[in-house]
Design a protein around this motif. Structure first.
Motif, PDB file in Angstrom:
ATOM      1  N   GLU A 116       0.827  -1.204   0.000  1.00  0.00           N
ATOM      2  CA  GLU A 116       0.000   0.000   0.000  1.00  0.00           C
ATOM      3  C   GLU A 116       0.866   1.260   0.000  1.00  0.00           C
ATOM      4  N   THR A 117       1.923   1.245   0.814  1.00  0.00           N
ATOM      5  CA  THR A 117       2.822   2.397   0.887  1.00  0.00           C
ATOM      6  C   THR A 117       3.604   2.563  -0.406  1.00  0.00           C
ATOM      7  N   LEU A 118       3.980   1.434  -1.012  1.00  0.00           N
ATOM      8  CA  LEU A 118       4.702   1.476  -2.275  1.00  0.00           C
ATOM      9  C   LEU A 118       3.876   2.204  -3.338  1.00  0.00           C
ATOM     10  N   TYR A 119       2.588   1.878  -3.421  1.00  0.00           N
ATOM     11  CA  TYR A 119       1.715   2.527  -4.392  1.00  0.00           C
ATOM     12  C   TYR A 119       1.564   4.020  -4.082  1.00  0.00           C
ATOM     13  N   LYS A 120       1.606   4.358  -2.792  1.00  0.00           N
ATOM     14  CA  LYS A 120       1.498   5.765  -2.420  1.00  0.00           C
ATOM     15  C   LYS A 120       2.748   6.525  -2.848  1.00  0.00           C
ATOM     16  N   TYR A 121       3.916   5.900  -2.649  1.00  0.00           N
ATOM     17  CA  TYR A 121       5.160   6.523  -3.108  1.00  0.00           C
ATOM     18  C   TYR A 121       5.113   6.761  -4.616  1.00  0.00           C
ATOM     19  N   ALA A 122       4.678   5.750  -5.352  1.00  0.00           N
ATOM     20  CA  ALA A 122       4.605   5.868  -6.810  1.00  0.00           C
ATOM     21  C   ALA A 122       3.673   7.012  -7.211  1.00  0.00           C
ATOM     22  N   ASP A 123       2.554   7.131  -6.509  1.00  0.00           N
ATOM     23  CA  ASP A 123       1.587   8.190  -6.807  1.00  0.00           C
ATOM     24  C   ASP A 123       2.192   9.566  -6.544  1.00  0.00           C
ATOM     25  N   LYS A 124       2.835   9.744  -5.402  1.00  0.00           N
ATOM     26  CA  LYS A 124       3.394  11.046  -5.040  1.00  0.00           C
ATOM     27  C   LYS A 124       4.589  11.413  -5.925  1.00  0.00           C
ATOM     28  N   ASP A 151       4.906   5.067 -12.324  1.00  0.00           N
ATOM     29  CA  ASP A 151       4.177   3.824 -12.080  1.00  0.00           C
ATOM     30  C   ASP A 151       5.007   2.884 -11.219  1.00  0.00           C
ATOM     31  N   VAL A 152       4.334   2.003 -10.497  1.00  0.00           N
ATOM     32  CA  VAL A 152       4.991   1.111  -9.533  1.00  0.00           C
ATOM     33  C   VAL A 152       6.024   0.223 -10.217  1.00  0.00           C
ATOM     34  N   GLN A 153       5.675  -0.314 -11.393  1.00  0.00           N
ATOM     35  CA  GLN A 153       6.593  -1.206 -12.082  1.00  0.00           C
ATOM     36  C   GLN A 153       7.908  -0.521 -12.404  1.00  0.00           C
ATOM     37  N   THR A 154       7.835   0.728 -12.813  1.00  0.00           N
ATOM     38  CA  THR A 154       9.051   1.486 -13.113  1.00  0.00           C
ATOM     39  C   THR A 154       9.857   1.716 -11.845  1.00  0.00           C
ATOM     40  N   LEU A 155       9.173   2.042 -10.763  1.00  0.00           N
ATOM     41  CA  LEU A 155       9.849   2.273  -9.489  1.00  0.00           C
ATOM     42  C   LEU A 155      10.577   1.014  -9.022  1.00  0.00           C
ATOM     43  N   LEU A 156      10.012  -0.130  -9.337  1.00  0.00           N
ATOM     44  CA  LEU A 156      10.610  -1.407  -8.922  1.00  0.00           C
ATOM     45  C   LEU A 156      11.744  -1.854  -9.838  1.00  0.00           C
ATOM     46  N   SER A 157      11.771  -1.312 -11.044  1.00  0.00           N
ATOM     47  CA  SER A 157      12.696  -1.869 -12.046  1.00  0.00           C
ATOM     48  C   SER A 157      13.749  -0.891 -12.527  1.00  0.00           C
ATOM     49  N   ILE A 158      14.064   0.110 -11.738  1.00  0.00           N
ATOM     50  CA  ILE A 158      15.134   1.039 -12.111  1.00  0.00           C
ATOM     51  C   ILE A 158      16.434   0.255 -12.280  1.00  0.00           C
TER      52      ILE A 158
END
Length: 244
Positions: A49-57, A61-68
């Motif tokens: 849930e927090t991960l999605y909030k970070y991505a939003d702020k 997108d979450v996938q990009t945040l996870l795959s840098i």
């Protein structure tokens, strides 16, 4: 992905967006930046849930945040996709010690100045890596590029008027007279440099998303005064004469 790697990705993305720890902490609803600092250093776990909030702020997108990707992954993936057989070196050639990087076709090597770039944010480091990778592709896959880009890639123009021409896979150097401001603008107007900068901007944006800081970076490398290619070719003719 472990929490330390994820925290580093959040930190890199935050910096690419031009946000301080305090600013992102406020967006996340934290009392102060201490919680965010623990997240970015991998001390605290992050719930889905927090991960999605970070991505939003962070507007990513979450996938990009996870795959840098790491710089080495970017280099290897690009070379594989474009069938490039080149070397990666962190030992800069003589005269390029303060450069971000350079590609030398005569050595089939991309020189990436890690010691100089290590203090820069992630988005800026990969921008310069993509820039030099584009140059490698310009040389080894010329069929992809315009005649202007192909011609300009045979000439190197430095800020101080030092110029080189690629002749029989060797660089022949010469020196032109004039003010530094003129040669800076000439360098930025080189078609193969404009192409490499635009490519680096687009590829970096794919990884970190929209960013005020990234926009400032491409603006810095965009010529403030546009020169026609005919004007640039006149300089090539001068270089040709000096290199005869």
């Amino acid at each position: 992905m472990d929490k330390k790697e994820l925290g580093a990705n959040i930190r890199s993305t935050r910096k690419a967006k031009g946000l301080s720890q305090n600013q992102l902490a406020e967006l996340m609803g934290y009392k102060d930046h201490s919680t965010l600092a623990k997240v970015e250093t991998g001390v605290n776990d992050i719930t889905v849930e927090t991960l999605y909030k970070y991505a939003d702020k962070l507007e990513i997108d979450v996938q990009t945040l996870l795959s840098i990707k790491s710089e080495l992954d970017i280099f290897n993936d690009f070379c594989e996709e474009n069938k490039l057989d080149i070397f990666l070196s962190t030992k800069m050639p003589k005269g390029y010690e303060k450069s971000n990087g350079t590609f030398d076709i005569t050595k089939k090597s991309l020189f990436y100045n890690v010691s100089y770039l290590k203090e820069l944010p992630y988005y800026e480091r990969i921008f310069y890596l993509f820039h030099e990778l584009r140059h490698a592709d310009q040389y080894f896959n010329p069929q992809k590029y315009s005649e202007e880009i192909k011609l300009s890639s045979r000439y190197s123009i430095m800020f101080d008027g030092t110029c080189s021409k690629l002749i029989n896979n060797n660089w022949k150097e010469c020196k032109l007279n004039g003010k530094e401001e003129y040669y800076i603008n000439l360098y930025l107007n080189q078609p193969y440099e404009i192409d490499a900068n635009q490519f680096a901007y687009q590829e970096t944006k794919k990884i970190v998303g929209k960013s005020k800081e990234l926009d400032k970076l491409i603006d810095f490398w965009t010529p403030k005064e546009t020169l026609s290619f005919e004007e640039i070719k006149d300089i090539y003719k001068q270089i040709d004469k000096l290199c005869e």
